[in-house]
Design an enzyme around this catalytic site. Structure first.
Site, short mmCIF file in Angstrom:
data_model
loop_
_atom_site.label_atom_id
_atom_site.label_comp_id
_atom_site.label_asym_id
_atom_site.label_seq_id
_atom_site.Cartn_x
_atom_site.Cartn_y
_atom_site.Cartn_z
N LYS A 152 -11.92 -2.14 6.60
CA LYS A 152 -11.08 -3.06 7.36
C LYS A 152 -11.56 -3.10 8.80
O LYS A 152 -11.85 -4.15 9.35
CB LYS A 152 -9.60 -2.65 7.30
N ASP B 204 -1.71 6.54 6.53
CA ASP B 204 -2.74 5.61 6.08
C ASP B 204 -2.97 4.62 7.22
O ASP B 204 -2.12 3.81 7.52
CB ASP B 204 -2.25 4.89 4.82
N TRP C 19 0.84 -1.21 0.00
CA TRP C 19 0.00 0.00 0.00
C TRP C 19 0.87 1.25 0.00
O TRP C 19 0.54 2.23 -0.67
CB TRP C 19 -0.98 -0.02 1.17
#
Ligand SMILES: *Cc1c(COP(=O)(O)O)cnc(C)c1O
Length: 354
Positions: free
Chosen positions: A191, A167, A100
């Site tokens: 998530k 993030d 990511w």
């Protein structure tokens, strides 16, 4: 029977939330309308959006500190470019801790110079680089707090004198941190906080307005701040279910209380991985994530037996990501200690059998 859902995403949510959310599809607040058909400009929904934004700031301990909470669309992946679009004038630093991070770097390069301050790519991201030196004059430093795929998590955040962007998609609301250290936090809901379809952005307003480029309205944080996340039609249902999940977390005692449970769950699983000779962990011990545990069998011949055993025990979603292999147990906030106990029982049962 309800399964023990160890999947990395999208989401595992509390059963109470699923119940309330399903009722709201039939009749929202006794309005005679479904949450799916009410106007997003109706008072009923404006109240939901306000409560969701307030709860996010309250849970993070950021009320009254100059932050705004937004619920946007396009996933965390849109934040990879939106952060750079709004905040990158000349150069920014990125810590590369996984897939990511790597994707966020790729997007940011479209807007300015990117300095990879450190990377663990050479070791397939099994650790978090530490002790790196930051160059002067960064517009911001970007971090990924929890590396969902590799099962590593930043435990100590660097002290920096530039804005700090993080993030937190896969560990938002899971552990106590001084969130005021961060100037912008983003997290795809799916998530740890709600269904897919909305992304939480918590931003300190005073970091905006420093880049000279023109920014399209939909990608400009200022647009969404001035319209209270209602510039265009928001993801009504995803915001509503995220709000219910935050209510649930607050009633449970907030981040302090959930962190204690999360630590117990992770402790239980990691001690089994360490003590059971049939398993070995992937991530470096000091960087292991309390949300996503990555591990594999020491004897690949046991795979078929082990896979049949955990499936039989009602466990779902244990297969590792293709870039790591092995297994990954995701233990988000809504996962109970009992579910982790079920997995650990299967692992020790395998040891007895083998
Ligand atoms: C899943 C994930 C993303 C991608 O989120 P999308 O909402 O699908 O764009 C980004 N960062 C992290 C850390 C993730 O776990």
């Amino acid at each position: 029977m309800k399964k023990h859902n160890f999947s990395a995403g999208p989401c595992i949510l509390p059963q109470e939330v699923f119940q309330e959310a399903s009722q709201a599809i039939l009749d929202f607040n006794n309005s005679g309308l479904s949450i799916l058909e009410i106007s997003h400009r109706s008072k009923d929904f404006v109240d939901v959006m306000d409560e969701a934004r307030n709860l996010a700031l309250e849970l993070l301990g950021l009320e009254g500190l100059g932050y705004k909470a937004l619920f946007l669309q396009g996933g965390a992946s849109t934040q990879f470019l939106m952060t750079a679009y709004n905040l990158l004038q000349t150069k920014a630093g990125y810590l590369n801790t996984g897939t990511w991070s790597d994707k966020s770097i790729k997007e940011a390069k479209l807007f300015g110079d990117i300095i990879e301050v450190a990377s663990s790519k050479d070791a397939n991201y099994k650790y978090i680089p530490k002790g790196f030196v930051l160059p002067e004059g960064l517009d911001y430093l970007h971090l990924t707090s929890n590396n969902t795929i590799f099962g590593t998590q930043i435990k100590n955040f660097p002290e920096v004198d530039c804005p700090l962007i993080c993030d937190m998609s896969s560990d938002i609301f899971s552990r106590k941190l001084d969130f005021s250290k961060f100037d912008l936090i983003y997290a795809g809901a799916q998530k740890n906080m709600g269904p897919a379809g909305t992304t939480l952005v918590v931003i300190r307003e005073d970091i905006l307005g420093k880049v000279t480029r023109a920014i399209p309205s939909m990608l400009d944080y200022k647009t969404h701040i001035s319209k209270g996340s209602m510039f265009n039609t928001p993801s009504v249902y995803a915001v509503y279910v995220s709000m219910l999940t935050m209510r649930w977390l607050k009633a449970k005692g907030g981040i302090d209380a959930i962190e204690e449970i999360n630590d117990r769950k992770a402790g239980l699983l990691y001690s089994e991985i360490e003590l059971n000779p049939l398993f070995t962990g992937f991530a470096a011990k000091e960087d292991r994530s309390s949300m996503n545990a990555t591990f594999s069998l020491t004897d690949g011949d046991l795979k078929e037996t082990f896979d049949a055993m955990w499936k039989e025990a009602g466990i779902n979603g244990l297969n590792g990501h293709r870039s790591v292999g092995g297994y990954r147990a995701s233990m988000y906030n809504a996962m109970s200690l009992e579910s982790v106990g079920t997995l650990v029982d299967v692992m020790s049962e395998l040891e007895r059998k083998a």
